[in-house]
Design a protein around this motif. Structure first.
Motif, PDB file in Angstrom:
ATOM      1  N   LEU B 123       0.660  -1.104   0.170  1.00 54.50           N
ATOM      2  CA  LEU B 123       0.063   0.348  -0.043  1.00 54.50           C
ATOM      3  C   LEU B 123       0.659   1.101  -0.156  1.00 54.50           C
ATOM      4  N   GLY B 124       0.602   2.291  -0.675  1.00 52.72           N
ATOM      5  CA  GLY B 124       1.110   3.811  -1.042  1.00 52.72           C
ATOM      6  C   GLY B 124       0.438   4.771  -0.810  1.00 52.72           C
ATOM      7  N   TRP B 125       0.705   5.463   0.643  1.00 54.42           N
ATOM      8  CA  TRP B 125      -0.274   6.762   0.710  1.00 54.42           C
ATOM      9  C   TRP B 125       0.406   8.054   0.586  1.00 54.42           C
ATOM     10  N   ALA B 126       1.920   8.074   1.863  1.00 47.33           N
ATOM     11  CA  ALA B 126       2.252   8.195   1.945  1.00 47.33           C
ATOM     12  C   ALA B 126       3.155   9.314   1.041  1.00 47.33           C
ATOM     13  N   GLU B 127       3.260  10.604   1.227  1.00 44.85           N
ATOM     14  CA  GLU B 127       3.282  11.377   0.601  1.00 44.85           C
ATOM     15  C   GLU B 127       4.576  12.784   0.863  1.00 44.85           C
ATOM     16  N   ARG B 128       5.827  13.141  -0.181  1.00 43.00           N
ATOM     17  CA  ARG B 128       6.110  14.093   0.880  1.00 43.00           C
ATOM     18  C   ARG B 128       5.834  14.700   1.701  1.00 43.00           C
ATOM     19  N   PRO B 129       4.902  15.768   2.057  1.00 42.03           N
ATOM     20  CA  PRO B 129       4.177  16.789   3.003  1.00 42.03           C
ATOM     21  C   PRO B 129       3.298  16.124   3.342  1.00 42.03           C
ATOM     22  N   SER B 130       2.822  14.511   3.869  1.00 38.04           N
ATOM     23  CA  SER B 130       1.736  14.427   4.286  1.00 38.04           C
ATOM     24  C   SER B 130       2.079  14.295   5.460  1.00 38.04           C
ATOM     25  N   ARG B 131       2.991  13.418   5.514  1.00 39.55           N
ATOM     26  CA  ARG B 131       4.059  12.924   7.374  1.00 39.55           C
ATOM     27  C   ARG B 131       3.063  11.547   7.506  1.00 39.55           C
ATOM     28  N   TYR B 132       2.300  11.872   8.364  1.00 41.22           N
ATOM     29  CA  TYR B 132       1.200  10.644   9.262  1.00 41.22           C
ATOM     30  C   TYR B 132       0.310  10.603   8.822  1.00 41.22           C
ATOM     31  N   ASP B 133      -0.167  12.060   8.078  1.00 41.22           N
ATOM     32  CA  ASP B 133      -1.912  12.898   7.282  1.00 41.22           C
ATOM     33  C   ASP B 133      -1.939  12.310   6.168  1.00 41.22           C
ATOM     34  N   PHE B 134      -3.180  11.066   6.682  1.00 36.11           N
ATOM     35  CA  PHE B 134      -3.755  10.452   4.814  1.00 36.11           C
ATOM     36  C   PHE B 134      -4.340  11.341   3.737  1.00 36.11           C
ATOM     37  N   ASP B 135      -5.038  13.100   4.072  1.00 27.87           N
ATOM     38  CA  ASP B 135      -5.077  13.557   3.383  1.00 27.87           C
ATOM     39  C   ASP B 135      -4.274  14.565   2.357  1.00 27.87           C
ATOM     40  N   LYS B 136      -3.200  14.621   3.022  1.00 28.50           N
ATOM     41  CA  LYS B 136      -2.227  15.497   2.436  1.00 28.50           C
ATOM     42  C   LYS B 136      -1.653  14.871   1.855  1.00 28.50           C
ATOM     43  N   VAL B 137      -2.186  14.465   0.655  1.00 31.17           N
ATOM     44  CA  VAL B 137      -2.133  13.541  -1.033  1.00 31.17           C
ATOM     45  C   VAL B 137      -2.392  14.523  -2.127  1.00 31.17           C
ATOM     46  N   GLU B 138      -1.302  14.601  -2.884  1.00 33.61           N
ATOM     47  CA  GLU B 138      -1.388  15.578  -4.344  1.00 33.61           C
ATOM     48  C   GLU B 138      -1.499  14.722  -5.114  1.00 33.61           C
ATOM     49  N   THR B 139      -0.982  13.387  -4.969  1.00 37.67           N
ATOM     50  CA  THR B 139      -1.422  12.256  -6.244  1.00 37.67           C
ATOM     51  C   THR B 139      -2.792  12.865  -7.038  1.00 37.67           C
ATOM     52  N   THR B 140      -2.752  12.963  -7.781  1.00 34.72           N
ATOM     53  CA  THR B 140      -4.218  13.308  -8.914  1.00 34.72           C
ATOM     54  C   THR B 140      -4.753  11.738  -9.410  1.00 34.72           C
ATOM     55  N   ALA B 141      -6.048  11.933 -10.053  1.00 39.24           N
ATOM     56  CA  ALA B 141      -6.914  10.497 -10.316  1.00 39.24           C
ATOM     57  C   ALA B 141      -7.594  11.361 -11.451  1.00 39.24           C
ATOM     58  N   ARG B 142      -7.237  11.405 -12.653  1.00 38.62           N
ATOM     59  CA  ARG B 142      -8.252  12.294 -14.075  1.00 38.62           C
ATOM     60  C   ARG B 142      -8.986  10.935 -14.557  1.00 38.62           C
ATOM     61  N   ARG B 143      -9.706  11.073 -14.381  1.00 36.39           N
ATOM     62  CA  ARG B 143     -11.190  10.114 -15.089  1.00 36.39           C
ATOM     63  C   ARG B 143     -11.396  10.204 -16.803  1.00 36.39           C
ATOM     64  N   ASP B 144     -10.886   8.942 -17.528  1.00 33.50           N
ATOM     65  CA  ASP B 144     -10.704   9.142 -19.132  1.00 33.50           C
ATOM     66  C   ASP B 144     -11.047   8.621 -19.668  1.00 33.50           C
ATOM     67  N   GLY B 145     -12.314   8.617 -20.123  1.00 29.42           N
ATOM     68  CA  GLY B 145     -13.143   6.885 -20.564  1.00 29.42           C
ATOM     69  C   GLY B 145     -13.306   6.005 -19.201  1.00 29.42           C
ATOM     70  N   GLU B 146     -12.666   4.518 -19.880  1.00 24.84           N
ATOM     71  CA  GLU B 146     -12.792   4.258 -18.477  1.00 24.84           C
ATOM     72  C   GLU B 146     -11.865   3.546 -18.085  1.00 24.84           C
ATOM     73  N   HIS B 147     -10.473   4.450 -18.196  1.00 24.79           N
ATOM     74  CA  HIS B 147      -9.876   4.623 -17.278  1.00 24.79           C
ATOM     75  C   HIS B 147      -9.565   5.852 -16.253  1.00 24.79           C
ATOM     76  N   TYR B 148      -8.734   5.683 -15.294  1.00 29.61           N
ATOM     77  CA  TYR B 148      -8.144   7.039 -14.313  1.00 29.61           C
ATOM     78  C   TYR B 148      -6.739   6.835 -15.212  1.00 29.61           C
ATOM     79  N   VAL B 149      -5.963   8.023 -15.055  1.00 29.92           N
ATOM     80  CA  VAL B 149      -5.106   8.249 -15.397  1.00 29.92           C
ATOM     81  C   VAL B 149      -4.558   8.983 -13.477  1.00 29.92           C
ATOM     82  N   LEU B 150      -3.325   7.705 -13.023  1.00 27.86           N
ATOM     83  CA  LEU B 150      -3.200   8.698 -12.114  1.00 27.86           C
ATOM     84  C   LEU B 150      -1.768   9.770 -12.424  1.00 27.86           C
ATOM     85  N   SER B 151      -1.171  10.548 -11.583  1.00 26.05           N
ATOM     86  CA  SER B 151      -0.036  11.202 -11.878  1.00 26.05           C
ATOM     87  C   SER B 151       0.121  12.004 -10.212  1.00 26.05           C
TER      88      SER B 151
END
Lengths: 393, 376
Positions: B123-151
């Protein structure tokens, strides 16, 4: 905190400061100088200080010391450690050197002291053994007289940087019948002598700092005995006093505390639930450090007036190591998830390490600092010394 | 509140103990850690063959129905042997999430291969600014038809270099710090445009940072409802903490036993270390720390097994208290072993390092103490 300095002492401080700024080798500014430098690199600063005549502040002038006052020595120690310079090898200059010029004969002084000063000889300490840690007087390494030699057999351990050493100064048992302290002698052994084997001990931070040294039928000329046979315990205690005095480590702790503050500033947002916790813990350790520094200054002032500091060294050892351990813990805590990473040894800039540079050595420092409350006489032993020598318990 | 373990549970414990005793002695573990891959597929398979990967899951999905107490038993024994294989990541984190919020199709597709040990997850949830906070997440999931595009970029993903599948959190809406808008996605470890930067961890395991540069994920691989990621992660953390506490208890048990044995045999000043009162009291405090940790760990796992309300607060409390206790025991075990405690050759320092890692993953004791305080 600063000593109230006379005009002359203030000028001396400025001179030291300028000399460091101009001369400390850039090559020695690596992420972790204690583990990342080669032998040659770590001797660069030693040689610069030697050429300047500042390599052995403790030594009397006749043996090559700079002839400084206690206050000047303190200033030098403070300035070099505040500037983050790697101290010259303590086992040579601070430990065995003073034993040789205090208890050695003229031939030994002439033979060994100049090479210690110049850095030609690298010394390591053959004190601890598997059965003799805190109880140093329990050393079992035997030295048996055979004509004009001693034949030495034994196993020394936790020998710092023995892999680089040219010489080892050893506590050896010469009289097994006497009381433990009474049958010990102080012997200088050339590491190139047949029968000397060095085996690395890797510690939990992954580094190779300490070693086992095995001595098997090592023939040591009797001229390498310091002082009198069976009087080695006196010389050993003299040396340990010197070792512990330098353990307050105010300068190092001050530097690491400053760095901790910067790390917390960039890592912990003000709305982080632990932000205030960090602020409070940093203030606490800063006050501990301030109190230790004030104690050190008080004792330096007393020593300058000729008062014997007694077992103050034990106090410095206990508090100095506790404070530095706490700073390394807080630093490791501050870098959060990045604290999961541990640099591989031997280190290489090519290997990926997560997070900003300032955190890359935090994990290894935190692990390595566990040794501080163990070595040089464990902190429990230091408590015993104060209980006995100061409190009379 | 003392747990009376059932015959079945005792059998589970005994079978793990036997396997680890036979195949996972400290020297065997050392070889595993030093190997190229850093863990042992052979041992992983042996653990799965014993049924450990299936133990906690409901019988309805093909598991053995052992629940939280089975996980507790497994993790406690793993803690005693410093097992590096990714049970925590695969079974507790990913398996737990799939069982909790996965669709019927996802459960059917993924759980059997988790339970038989044939896929490894993390499981990958943490990001550089998140420390131990699940919500401090900048990774985006953009819907594109039948897919999501994650960055985006994920940090400190333990076991990622070993994994076949990853679960990552990403935002479909909102900004870093928002309590809503987070979703979970199943990403293939070898998906195009997913890059790993691997590193070694303090406890001799492997982890990685993930760089996702427009990774295309089928919409069917979204795990749980869109925008419900935070709630799923919070429940996942409660389960994770219960497992980590059990592992810490296992490690503390071994440390206390080793330190006590050492103090009874190691002689200095003509007597054993254990005769010094200051060390006796220290070891009594270590004993108390372990007893309290066992109690809180059992309390938390029982509450988890019976779906008690307000579990999150108890979990944070246990993580803080057990983490602090474990750190104390680890510190003192190293100290009382003297130089030997610093040596890589002895197991004591390795327990110290594992406990240090547990105290980082999913938040340190200070973080959870404040979380506990704030939820009152």
């Amino acid at each position: 905190m600063e000593l109230k300095l006379s005009k002359e002492d203030a000028a001396f401080r400025d001179e030291v400061r300028a000399f460091i700024a101009e001369n400390y080798p850039a090559e020695m500014r690596v992420p972790n100088p204690e583990t990342d430098l080669t032998k040659e690199q770590s001797l660069l600063w030693h040689r610069i200080l030697y050429r300047k005549g500042w390599i052995a502040p403790l030594w009397p002038k006749e043996y090559g010391g700079p002839g400084w006052s206690i206050t000047q020595r303190f200033i030098f120690e403070q300035e070099t450690s505040r500037a983050g310079t790697l101290p010259p090898l303590a086992f040579s200059v601070t430990m065995v050197g003073p034993v040789i010029y205090t208890f050695g004969n003229a031939a030994q002084k002439a033979r060994f002291l100049p090479r210690i000063l110049s850095g030609e000889d690298w010394w390591c300490q053959g004190y601890s053994e598997p059965g003799a840690g805190s109880d140093l007087a329990a050393v079992r390494t035997r030295a048996v007289r055979d004509g004009d030699h001693y034949v030495v057999n034994g196993h020394k351990t936790w020998t710092t940087l023995a892999q680089h050493a040219d010489w080892i100064f050893c506590l050896v048992r010469t009289d097994p019948a006497a009381k433990p302290q009474a049958g010990i002698s102080f012997l200088l052994i050339d590491m190139k002598t047949p029968g000397v084997t060095v085996r690395p001990i890797i510690t939990i931070d992954g580094s190779h700092e300490v070693n086992d040294v095995f001595l098997e039928d090592v023939r040591v000329p009797v001229e390498n005995l310091i002082g009198e046979e069976n009087k080695g315990w006196t010389y050993a205690k003299f040396l340990l006093g010197n070792e512990r005095t330098s353990m307050a480590g105010i300068g190092r702790s001050t530097r690491y505390l400053q760095r901790l503050k910067q790390i917390v500033k960039s890592e912990i947002a003000e709305d982080d639930p632990t932000y205030r916790d960090f602020i409070r813990e940093i203030a606490r350790v800063e006050l501990d450090l301030l109190a230790l520094e004030a104690t050190e200054l008080r004792i330096v002032a007393q020593m300058a007036r000729g008062i014997d500091p007694g077992p103050a060294a034990s106090l410095f050892k206990i508090r100095g190591t506790e404070i530095f351990q706490r700073i390394t813990e807080l630093t490791h805590q501050a870098i959060g998830n990045d604290g999961l990473a541990l640099r591989e040894q031997p280190s290489s800039a090519n290997r990926f390490m997560p997070g900003p540079d300032y955190g890359h050595t935090a994990t290894e420092k935190y692990l390595n600092a566990r040794k501080l409350s163990i070595y040089g006489g464990s902190n429990e032993i230091q408590h015993n010394i104060i209980a006995k020598a100061v409190l009379g318990l | 509140m003392d747990i009376q373990f059932t015959e079945e549970q005792e059998l589970l414990r005994a079978s793990i103990q036997r396997l680890l005793h036979d195949q996972y002695a400290f020297d065997a573990r050392r070889k595993i850690v030093a190997s190229d891959e850093g863990f042992s597929r052979r041992h992983w398979t042996a653990l799965a063959d014993l049924g450990l990967c299936a133990a906690p899951f409901d019988e309805s999905v093909g598991g053995l129905g052992g629940g939280a107490l089975a996980t507790m038993i497994v993790m406690q024994e793993f803690g005693r042997h410093l097992v590096v294989e990714p049970y925590f990541e695969t079974v507790v984190l990913a398996g737990g999430l799939i069982a909790a919020v996965g669709s019927a199709a996802q459960r059917a597709a993924y759980l059997p291969k988790i339970m038989d040990g044939s896929t490894i997850w993390t499981l990958g949830w943490a990001e550089r600014p998140s420390r131990y906070d699940f919500d401090k997440v900048e990774t985006t999931a953009r819907r594109d038809g039948e897919h999501y595009v994650l960055s985006g970029k994920k940090v400190a993903v333990t076991a990622a270099p070993w994994a076949d599948k990853l679960i990552v959190s990403a935002r479909t809406v909102g900004d870093s710090g928002d309590g809503t808008g987070l979703s979970l996605f199943v990403v293939d470890r070898h998906a195009a445009n997913l890059h790993l930067q691997s590193f070694r961890t303090i406890d001799g395991r492997r982890a990685a940072e993930l760089v996702l540069m427009d990774v295309r994920v089928p919409a069917d691989d979204r795990l749980g409802a869109e925008g419900e990621g935070t709630a799923a992660l919070e429940a996942c953390r409660d389960r994770a903490i219960a497992a980590q506490c059990a592992e810490a208890v296992g490690a503390m048990t071994e440390l206390n036993a080793a330190t006590l044995a050492y103090s009874k045999t190691r002689k200095q000043f003509g007597v054993t270390l254990g005769t010094f009162q200051v060390l006796q009291h220290r070891m009594v405090d270590m004993f108390i720390a372990l007893e309290e940790s066992i109690s809180l760990t059992q309390h938390l796992n029982l509450s988890l097994a019976s779906n008690e309300p307000h579990l999150s607060r108890l979990a944070s409390g246990a993580k803080s208290k057990v983490g602090t206790a474990a750190r104390f025991v680890a510190d003192q075990s190293v100290q009382l072993h003297g130089g030997m405690g610093m040596s890589d050759e002895l197991n004591v320092g390795h327990y110290f390092k594992r406990i240090s890692a547990i105290n980082i993953q999913f938040g340190d004791p200070a973080f959870h103490l404040m979380r506990y305080a704030q939820q009152s």
